[in-house]
Design a protein around this motif. Structure first.
Motif, PDB file in Angstrom:
ATOM      1  N   LYS A   1       0.810  -1.218   0.000  1.00 38.28           N
ATOM      2  CA  LYS A   1       0.000   0.000   0.000  1.00 38.28           C
ATOM      3  C   LYS A   1       0.846   1.273   0.000  1.00 38.28           C
ATOM      4  O   LYS A   1       0.305   2.377   0.002  1.00 38.28           O
ATOM      5  CB  LYS A   1      -0.927   0.011   1.222  1.00 38.28           C
ATOM      6  CG  LYS A   1      -1.837  -1.201   1.310  1.00 38.28           C
ATOM      7  CD  LYS A   1      -2.723  -1.324   0.076  1.00 38.28           C
ATOM      8  CE  LYS A   1      -3.639  -2.539   0.154  1.00 38.28           C
ATOM      9  NZ  LYS A   1      -4.451  -2.707  -1.089  1.00 38.28           N
TER      10      LYS A   1
ATOM     11  N   CYS B   1       4.240   1.939  -5.444  1.00 35.85           N
ATOM     12  CA  CYS B   1       3.422   1.708  -6.632  1.00 35.85           C
ATOM     13  C   CYS B   1       3.879   0.433  -7.352  1.00 35.85           C
ATOM     14  O   CYS B   1       5.030   0.351  -7.797  1.00 35.85           O
ATOM     15  CB  CYS B   1       3.524   2.898  -7.579  1.00 35.85           C
ATOM     16  SG  CYS B   1       2.585   2.688  -9.113  1.00 35.85           S
TER      17      CYS B   1
ATOM     18  N   HIS C   1      -0.768   7.308 -13.472  1.00 30.41           N
ATOM     19  CA  HIS C   1      -1.109   8.429 -12.577  1.00 30.41           C
ATOM     20  C   HIS C   1       0.030   9.434 -12.460  1.00 30.41           C
ATOM     21  O   HIS C   1      -0.175  10.517 -11.903  1.00 30.41           O
ATOM     22  CB  HIS C   1      -1.479   7.903 -11.193  1.00 30.41           C
ATOM     23  CG  HIS C   1      -2.675   7.008 -11.188  1.00 30.41           C
ATOM     24  ND1 HIS C   1      -3.941   7.455 -11.486  1.00 30.41           N
ATOM     25  CD2 HIS C   1      -2.797   5.674 -10.931  1.00 30.41           C
ATOM     26  CE1 HIS C   1      -4.799   6.446 -11.403  1.00 30.41           C
ATOM     27  NE2 HIS C   1      -4.129   5.353 -11.077  1.00 30.41           N
TER      28      HIS C   1
ATOM     29  N   ARG D   1       0.792  12.144  -9.692  1.00 33.71           N
ATOM     30  CA  ARG D   1      -0.436  12.208  -8.898  1.00 33.71           C
ATOM     31  C   ARG D   1      -0.767  10.876  -8.226  1.00 33.71           C
ATOM     32  O   ARG D   1      -1.786  10.755  -7.539  1.00 33.71           O
ATOM     33  CB  ARG D   1      -1.606  12.615  -9.801  1.00 33.71           C
ATOM     34  CG  ARG D   1      -1.437  13.983 -10.449  1.00 33.71           C
ATOM     35  CD  ARG D   1      -2.672  14.385 -11.228  1.00 33.71           C
ATOM     36  NE  ARG D   1      -2.988  13.393 -12.255  1.00 33.71           N
ATOM     37  CZ  ARG D   1      -2.458  13.381 -13.472  1.00 33.71           C
ATOM     38  NH1 ARG D   1      -1.546  14.299 -13.797  1.00 33.71           N
ATOM     39  NH2 ARG D   1      -2.794  12.468 -14.347  1.00 33.71           N
ATOM     40  N   CYS D   2       0.069   9.892  -8.429  1.00 34.50           N
ATOM     41  CA  CYS D   2      -0.169   8.569  -7.860  1.00 34.50           C
ATOM     42  C   CYS D   2      -0.146   8.642  -6.334  1.00 34.50           C
ATOM     43  O   CYS D   2       0.669   9.368  -5.737  1.00 34.50           O
ATOM     44  CB  CYS D   2       0.885   7.576  -8.347  1.00 34.50           C
ATOM     45  SG  CYS D   2       0.622   5.882  -7.786  1.00 34.50           S
ATOM     46  N   SER D   3      -1.041   7.899  -5.683  1.00 36.61           N
ATOM     47  CA  SER D   3      -1.129   7.909  -4.221  1.00 36.61           C
ATOM     48  C   SER D   3      -0.027   7.080  -3.582  1.00 36.61           C
ATOM     49  O   SER D   3       0.160   7.134  -2.366  1.00 36.61           O
ATOM     50  CB  SER D   3      -2.492   7.369  -3.779  1.00 36.61           C
ATOM     51  OG  SER D   3      -2.679   6.037  -4.249  1.00 36.61           O
ATOM     52  N   ARG D   4       0.714   6.316  -4.391  1.00 37.44           N
ATOM     53  CA  ARG D   4       1.799   5.488  -3.864  1.00 37.44           C
ATOM     54  C   ARG D   4       3.145   6.031  -4.347  1.00 37.44           C
ATOM     55  O   ARG D   4       3.210   6.826  -5.286  1.00 37.44           O
ATOM     56  CB  ARG D   4       1.627   4.024  -4.298  1.00 37.44           C
ATOM     57  CG  ARG D   4       0.305   3.436  -3.841  1.00 37.44           C
ATOM     58  CD  ARG D   4       0.186   1.974  -4.225  1.00 37.44           C
ATOM     59  NE  ARG D   4      -1.150   1.449  -3.941  1.00 37.44           N
ATOM     60  CZ  ARG D   4      -1.517   0.192  -4.121  1.00 37.44           C
ATOM     61  NH1 ARG D   4      -0.644  -0.696  -4.597  1.00 37.44           N
ATOM     62  NH2 ARG D   4      -2.740  -0.201  -3.838  1.00 37.44           N
TER      63      ARG D   4
END
Length: 277
Positions: free
Chosen positions: A21, A24, A35, A38-41
């Motif tokens: 989590k 990425c 992403h 802007r990727c959350s990982r």
């Protein structure tokens, strides 16, 4: 301690997978993520790697057709592409890039992707035999121009392309088409790769031979230069010796003349005194 060891083992096992989590998984596997920033990982960009990624270097014929034909769907653009000419252009591009990259060392793999996603289109992956070769290539190619565009080169985390490639594409059965998130590696005939490897080895041997010949010529020129210097020094030494001999002879002549004058004075002086008396 056992608990910490178990946690570390678990984190190592899930690193770069869907269970992770934090990091990425797509960036870890293919070196690109749809992403982007802007990727959350997290996207861990390696400081060193045997693989470099040249972003958007290949001009995809479908994208070129879209740009020339104006607003149209991907399917419509694909119909406008002359597949035979596109394949010929691709092979020429592959040969050109392979020959240039081979100057930095042995290539284990060169992959040009057929994906159409904005985050992957035109990507070229070059996997070298070791990290030093990849580093040399990155330093030289970064910022250079190729086909009217600036080369964007970076180290890639991808070292095992078996996990990065789309197996369905290799079997010509990918339902996602060009917008698949795994690598659609454009196939290249093995005979062409072997021929390019042979050419690279021949160029390397010729370069080594020319360098050796240049070094030998430089050594010969150096020896000749040293010989000329020795001749000049010898000439100077001979001249200096000649000058010393002449000086010595002049000194001797002066001493002899002085002695002769003294003898004459000794002879004349008594006569003059007698005459005066």
């Amino acid at each position: 301690v056992l608990l910490l060891f178990a946690m570390a083992k678990h984190l190592a096992r899930i690193h770069g997978t869907e269970e992770d989590k934090v990091n990425c998984p797509f960036y870890h596997k293919i070196g690109a993520c749809r992403h982007s920033d802007r990727c959350s990982r997290l996207h861990h960009k390696p400081a060193f790697s045997p693989t470099i990624l040249m972003k958007h270097l290949y001009r995809h014929p479908v994208r070129q057709a879209e740009m020339m034909g104006g607003v149209m769907t991907t399917t419509e653009a694909e119909k406008l592409v002359d597949k035979q000419k596109a394949q010929e252009d691709f092979l020429l591009f592959f040969e050109d890039v392979y020959a240039e990259l081979s100057k930095f060392g042995k290539l284990d793999a060169l992959h040009v992707v057929d994906n159409l996603g904005d985050h992957m289109i035109g990507h070229v992956y070059a996997n070298f035999r070791d990290e030093e070769m990849a580093s040399d290539a990155l330093q030289v190619l970064q910022g250079r121009y190729y086909d009217g565009r600036v080369c964007q080169v970076e180290f890639s985390p991808v070292t095992d392309f078996r996990e990065a490639r789309c197996r369905d594409y290799d079997e010509e059965s990918c339902a996602r088409g060009g917008f698949c998130n795994f690598l659609h590696v454009k196939p290249v005939p093995m005979c062409l790769i072997r021929s390019l490897d042979d050419d690279a080895e021949e160029d390397k041997r010729r370069h080594t031979w020319e360098k050796e010949q240049g070094d030998e010529k430089q050594d010969e020129n150096g020896e000749k230069s040293d010989g000329r210097k020795e001749e000049i020094v010898a000439t100077k030494t001979t001249k200096e010796k000649g000058g010393d001999i002449i000086k010595m002879m002049i000194n001797v002549a002066v001493v002899v003349m002085i002695q002769m004058m003294m003898v004459v004075v000794d002879i004349i002086t008594p006569y003059e005194w007698i005459k005066c008396d």
